[in-house]
Design a protein around this motif. Structure first.
Motif, short mmCIF file in Angstrom:
data_model
loop_
_atom_site.label_atom_id
_atom_site.label_comp_id
_atom_site.label_asym_id
_atom_site.label_seq_id
_atom_site.Cartn_x
_atom_site.Cartn_y
_atom_site.Cartn_z
N PHE A 1 4.62 -18.03 4.45
CA PHE A 1 4.36 -16.83 3.66
C PHE A 1 3.08 -16.18 4.13
CE2 PHE A 1 2.67 -14.35 0.15
CZ PHE A 1 3.77 -13.57 -0.18
N ASP A 2 3.11 -14.85 4.21
CA ASP A 2 1.96 -14.06 4.65
C ASP A 2 1.81 -12.87 3.72
OD1 ASP A 2 0.05 -12.57 6.01
OD2 ASP A 2 0.86 -13.06 7.97
N TYR A 3 0.59 -12.64 3.24
CA TYR A 3 0.37 -11.51 2.35
C TYR A 3 0.34 -10.18 3.12
CZ TYR A 3 -0.69 -14.64 -1.53
OH TYR A 3 -0.59 -15.58 -2.53
N THR A 4 0.19 -10.23 4.42
CA THR A 4 0.09 -9.00 5.21
C THR A 4 1.38 -8.77 5.99
OG1 THR A 4 -0.76 -10.05 7.22
CG2 THR A 4 -2.36 -9.53 5.49
N PRO A 5 1.59 -7.54 6.48
CA PRO A 5 2.81 -7.26 7.26
C PRO A 5 2.69 -7.74 8.70
CG PRO A 5 1.52 -5.27 6.99
CD PRO A 5 0.82 -6.33 6.19
N MET B 1 -6.52 -1.59 1.98
CA MET B 1 -5.90 -2.82 1.47
C MET B 1 -4.48 -2.87 2.01
SD MET B 1 -8.12 -4.41 -0.62
CE MET B 1 -9.40 -4.08 0.59
N ILE B 2 -4.29 -3.60 3.10
CA ILE B 2 -3.02 -3.59 3.81
C ILE B 2 -2.29 -4.90 3.55
CG2 ILE B 2 -1.89 -3.23 6.02
CD1 ILE B 2 -3.64 -0.87 5.00
N PHE B 3 -1.28 -4.83 2.71
CA PHE B 3 -0.49 -6.00 2.36
C PHE B 3 1.00 -5.68 2.58
CE2 PHE B 3 -4.40 -6.29 -0.23
CZ PHE B 3 -4.92 -7.43 0.35
N ASN B 4 1.83 -6.70 2.54
CA ASN B 4 3.21 -6.55 2.99
C ASN B 4 4.15 -6.01 1.92
OD1 ASN B 4 5.43 -6.64 4.64
ND2 ASN B 4 5.81 -8.83 4.34
N ASN B 5 3.99 -4.73 1.61
CA ASN B 5 4.91 -4.06 0.68
C ASN B 5 5.94 -3.20 1.40
OD1 ASN B 5 2.93 -2.21 1.49
ND2 ASN B 5 3.00 -1.06 -0.41
N ALA C 1 11.30 -13.13 -1.25
CA ALA C 1 10.63 -14.28 -0.67
C ALA C 1 9.40 -13.89 0.14
CB ALA C 1 11.61 -15.05 0.22
N HIS C 2 9.43 -12.71 0.79
CA HIS C 2 8.40 -12.38 1.77
C HIS C 2 7.47 -11.25 1.36
CE1 HIS C 2 11.59 -13.92 4.83
NE2 HIS C 2 10.89 -14.91 4.33
N ASN C 3 7.92 -10.36 0.50
CA ASN C 3 7.16 -9.14 0.24
C ASN C 3 6.33 -9.22 -1.03
OD1 ASN C 3 9.86 -7.96 1.79
ND2 ASN C 3 7.97 -6.95 2.39
N VAL C 4 5.38 -8.30 -1.10
CA VAL C 4 4.47 -8.25 -2.24
C VAL C 4 4.35 -6.81 -2.74
CG1 VAL C 4 3.11 -10.21 -1.42
CG2 VAL C 4 2.41 -7.89 -0.79
N ILE D 1 11.89 5.36 0.42
CA ILE D 1 12.32 4.60 -0.75
C ILE D 1 12.13 3.10 -0.55
CG2 ILE D 1 13.92 6.34 -1.57
CD1 ILE D 1 16.16 4.80 -0.19
N ASP D 2 11.85 2.69 0.70
CA ASP D 2 11.63 1.26 0.95
C ASP D 2 10.18 0.97 1.36
OD1 ASP D 2 11.82 2.49 3.41
OD2 ASP D 2 13.73 1.55 3.93
N PHE D 3 9.30 1.94 1.24
CA PHE D 3 7.88 1.71 1.49
C PHE D 3 7.06 2.75 0.75
CE2 PHE D 3 4.11 2.43 4.38
CZ PHE D 3 3.38 1.37 3.87
N GLU D 4 6.27 2.27 -0.18
CA GLU D 4 5.47 3.15 -1.03
C GLU D 4 4.27 3.71 -0.31
OE1 GLU D 4 2.61 2.40 -4.97
OE2 GLU D 4 4.19 1.00 -4.45
N GLY D 5 3.75 3.00 0.69
CA GLY D 5 2.53 3.40 1.36
C GLY D 5 1.41 2.40 1.10
#
Length: 898
Positions: free
Chosen positions: A65-69, A173-177, A189-192, A242-246
């Motif tokens: 698991f990784d909090y970042t992309p 603040m770059i995280f995996n959304n 499982a992978h995204n935040v 619609i699959d990435f808020e920014g």
């Protein structure tokens, strides 16, 4: 909304893959030079060697698991792509008149490594090569471990001979959304998702997994690096949709933005800047810590010696209802400031835990209000409140606005009259045309929202004159036009009544000022399609409310009997699975209506209809039970189907899926000391489909708030010791009405971008939000070991014998007494007050007097959790499972005993 594959421009999202275009951009991170890897007490940190920005941030407790992309690092390695560890600045040197902009991500170059002899320093760099040569500051960045926590620290030194003003300082603040291309199982499982508490020195960012499970990443200030503003990184080239808020940045200073980009908006906090004299160095940073769970966030903050605030019932304050604020911090409060002056009254009170600093808060002046708490150590904490009218008045104004300003009853080519139609609040006019045809077409969420809200308002607060209008709408416009009224599709629901078909409509009908060359300008054939299941709950709810009004009151409904409306509600529900089977496999927004309908069919003894409906709902629930995350929708990811999935999972005893659903909801529905984000279920694309200002943007209290509050509060009633659930659910409940204006207009949502920070101009899809309020509004009475006795939706007084709560909700028809596990509801009549004696469990109910249309109250008593069963003292007739209580010119007092 329906058009899942659409962008603002109207082109298909997949007509041209923006990620392919992104990969054509030249890579400038120099990834071929390798990575630096470090182990800290909580994380495995990987840095790009050339840039010393984050390549991965993984919790030590897990391998995968990784909090970042990190998986998109190569794709996102070109100039203008932000990474954790970058910094944005706007500076002004003494004598300058304009702000100069600087960003480490704008033009990449290898940074200059610095020696790391200092204890705890993992990596350090001079960032001069990746910043313009004319920058008047030297910027150094340090990755280090301090007291066991990973810290990101910047040192900014004025190397010139003139004072420099830092007018903006942002930490991306770059995280995996990024959900693009992920299946639901992969995404959970992978995204935040991440949510801010924009609370100055007490602010923080919480990064939660879509599953709602596992440790939560918290970003908190290091030193004095206040969370002053939260800014979208609109220049980042990562494709939004619609699959990435920014992505966003944590802003420590924001004065430069307030003077330029944001000058038309009212910021959450006072914008600040700082002056750096020649030779001076300023330090800013954040630290990264892990909380064991979402519900453990506040405890972790306390352990980190951060101030924690808990507001009850939350941060949306209805006038006339008392609220409380509990502060947990080692330092005492030095002073309190309220802005605007007089907006709030704040007075000290006591808590059961004497270590807490407690206050009674009252909303006095309508609108946004900021409470600034200054502690003796100089730390500033801000709490954003929204003051609304007393709930009764707020709902009354909403109903009046809908049935007057939004009442449409003119001759109409499209047969939309009479109806409650979409409204443009900025133009102060009804919307009879929009190139997104559903907006003016009385269907889909964006077009049905207004009439749905008007009808649901009658469930909360019936009004004879308003119901007279709505009868005309339901019996004629709805049943004769929005629904197909003839043939096998009698109960099918159209996608839109308005459409674009210039070859069959009189010339001049359509406005030349609108762009009709988009996918959203449906033809007559497309508008008549009955295959979108999401339209059916609105219509089911309309007939159900009319049934309820006719059944439980005298003389409010005159055109048809209750049987007519109950049957229409049933037939519409059944038509959904027949006419729209594909989308019906998913959880529906407002799907709660099907459960409420089933309960009434059973209560009426309509077994021949209850059984088929229950059978169809079980088939859907059985399908969801086979899925790991049963939240599919027309969107890649959604936050509204969970409402119905939870309801049927709980009803059919599929507790594992109910638990999965609640956990997922808590993953995107935070509780933080800020009215806009507290209980605000994540939505970020529906301004495209139901808004006036059309863009991808985190929407504050869109209809996800009201709908997700339904399962969260239901879960609380099953677990009355879990105050976290109550706080989240009640935040969503009150958030659903927080944006209603002083004159009663209900907008689609509130714009979170700091350049805007105001409600949207269209009524759009607000109706489902109010649906959530209408079927879920209640008063909650509970006791907490630290806070003492609490009331959500009422004013509480305690004496030596009992706890008494005067009810302040608009409907005054639902009360939950948590220590007794007792759920009291009324089909007609209203509660005035509730008294509860903790010593013997005695409950005394006071009902308000009768009115012209309500001679009887219908009281239900449900034991929500195991415990002694309550009995109503006295002889009362049971009707449809309710105790029938005659009302008169005086209040009625009822006693419940075990």
């Amino acid at each position: 909304m329906f058009l899942a594959l659409a962008l603002i421009s109207g082109t298909s999202l997949y007509a041209q893959d923006p990620w392919k275009n992104l990969e054509k951009r030249p890579s400038t991170l120099n990834l071929d030079k390798g990575l630096l890897t470090f182990n800290t007490p909580a994380f495995r940190l990987k840095l790009v060697k050339a840039s010393q920005t984050v390549a991965a941030l993984e919790p030590n407790t897990e391998k995968d698991f990784d909090y970042t992309p990190a998986a998109r690092l190569a794709q996102r390695s070109s100039n203008g792509m932000y990474h954790l560890g970058d910094i944005n600045l706007r500076l002004k040197t003494e004598g300058d008149t304009a702000w100069a902009k600087y960003a480490t991500a704008a033009n990449r170059a290898d940074v200059i490594p610095l020696e790391t002899k200092q204890a705890g320093v993992l990596a350090a760099a001079d960032l001069s090569p990746t910043l313009p040569a004319n920058i008047p500051l030297n910027v150094q960045r340090y990755w280090q471990v301090v007291n066991g926590n990973l810290v990101l620290l910047f040192k900014l030194k004025n190397t010139g001979s003139h004072t420099v003003e830092i007018g903006a300082l942002g930490l991306p603040m770059i995280f995996n959304n990024i959900l693009q291309g992920e299946e639901l199982e992969q995404a959970h499982a992978h995204n935040v998702f991440y949510d801010p508490y924009i609370g100055k020195d007490a602010g923080y960012l919480q990064v939660t997994r879509l599953s709602g499970k596992g440790p939560v990443l918290l970003v908190t200030p290091y030193g004095r690096s206040p969370f002053e503003a939260y800014n979208p990184l609109l220049t980042d080239h990562t494709p939004k949709g619609i699959d990435f808020e920014g992505f966003y940045e944590w802003m420590v200073h924001s004065k430069a933005y307030a003077e330029t980009d944001w000058k038309k908006a009212e910021p959450w906090n006072k914008p600040t800047s700082v002056y750096i004299r020649p030779g001076q160095t300023a330090e800013y940073g954040v630290q990264f810590v892990l909380a064991a769970s979402i519900k453990g966030i506040e405890q972790k903050l306390i352990e980190q010696r951060r101030p924690v605030a808990v507001g009850v019932p939350g941060y949306v304050l209805s006038q006339g209802t008392d609220a409380k604020l509990f502060l947990n911090y080692s330092k005492k409060v030095k002073s309190l400031q309220v802005e605007p002056d007089g907006a709030l009254s704040v007075s000290p009170t006591t808590a059961e835990n004497k270590n807490l600093q407690a206050y009674t808060v009252k909303g006095l002046q309508w609108g946004r209000a900021r409470l600034t708490i200054i502690y003796t150590d100089g730390l500033y904490q801000t709490i954003s409140y929204k003051v609304v009218k007393a709930e009764h008045d707020l709902v009354k104004d909403y109903g009046r606005f809908l049935t007057h300003q939004q009442w449409f009853n003119k001759p109409d080519t499209f047969h939309r009259n009479p109806s409650v139609i979409t409204y443009d609040y900025e133009k102060k006019q009804q919307v009879t045309q929009d190139s997104r045809v559903w907006i003016a077409g009385l269907s889909d969420e964006g077009g049905a929202g207004s009439w749905l809200g008007a009808i649901m308002k009658q469930l909360v607060q019936p009004d004879k004159a308003e119901i007279a209008k709505l009868q005309e709408f339901v019996n004629h416009t709805l049943f004769g036009n929005i629904q197909h009224s003839e043939g096998p599709q009698k109960y099918g629901v159209k996608k839109s009544v308005f459409y674009y078909q210039p070859d069959s409509i009189p010339k001049g009908t359509y406005s030349d000022s609108l762009n009709w060359k988009t996918w959203a300008a449906w033809s007559h054939k497309d508008a008549n399609d009955v295959g979108r299941s999401y339209n059916y709950p609105h219509v089911t709810a309309a007939h159900w409310v009319m049934y309820r009004l006719a059944r439980n009151h005298n003389g409010l409904v005159t055109q048809q009997n209750w049987q007519f409306y109950l049957n229409n509600s049933y037939e519409t529900a059944m038509a959904m699975v027949k006419q729209a089977p594909y989308y019906a496999q998913f959880g529906q927004m407002e799907g709660t209506i099907f459960y409420l309908l089933l309960m009434d069919l059973k209560a009426e003894g309509w077994g021949d209809k209850a059984l088929p409906l229950e059978t169809e709902m079980r088939k859907r629930a059985d399908h969801w039970r086979t899925l790991q995350y049963p939240f599919g929708s027309e969107m890649p990811w959604d936050s509204t189907g969970q409402e119905e999935v939870y309801n049927w999972s709980a009803y059919f005893g599929y507790t594992d899926k109910a638990e999965v659903t609640i956990n997922a909801i808590l993953g995107y529905m935070p509780t933080v000391p800020h009215w806009g984000y507290n209980g605000s279920a994540r939505r970020y694309w529906d301004f495209l489909y139901g808004g006036k200002l059309s863009r991808i943007e985190r929407q504050l209290h869109h209809y996800g708030s009201g709908l997700n509050a339904i399962p969260v509060l239901s879960e609380y009633r099953s677990h009355p010791d879990d105050l976290y659930l109550l706080r989240v659910g009640y935040g969503g409940l009150m958030g659903s009405v927080a944006n209603i204006t002083q004159d009663g207009f209900g907008p689609a949502a509130f714009h979170s971008y700091p350049s805007t920070l105001k409600i949207d101009g269209l009524s759009g899809d607000y109706g489902p939000n109010f649906f959530g309020y209408a079927v879920n509004s209640a008063t909650y009475i509970t006791h907490h070991k630290n806070f003492g006795w609490l009331a959500f939706g009422g004013n509480l007084k305690k004496d030596s014998r009992a706890i008494k709560v005067d009810i302040t909700t608009a409907s005054a028809q639902r009360v939950f007494i948590a220590p007794a596990g007792l759920w009291l509801t009324l089909d007609a009549g209203t509660f005035k007050s509730i008294s509860y004696n903790p010593a013997n469990g005695k409950v005394v109910i006071t009902l308000n007097i009768a009115d012209e249309f309500t001679p009887k109250a219908y009281l239900h008593m449900q034991q929500a959790v195991k415990g002694g069963q309550y009995k109503l003292n006295g002889n009362f007739v049971l009707e449809r499972g309710a105790n029938v209580v005659p009302l008169g010119s005086k209040t009625v007092e009822l006693t419940l005993i075990k």
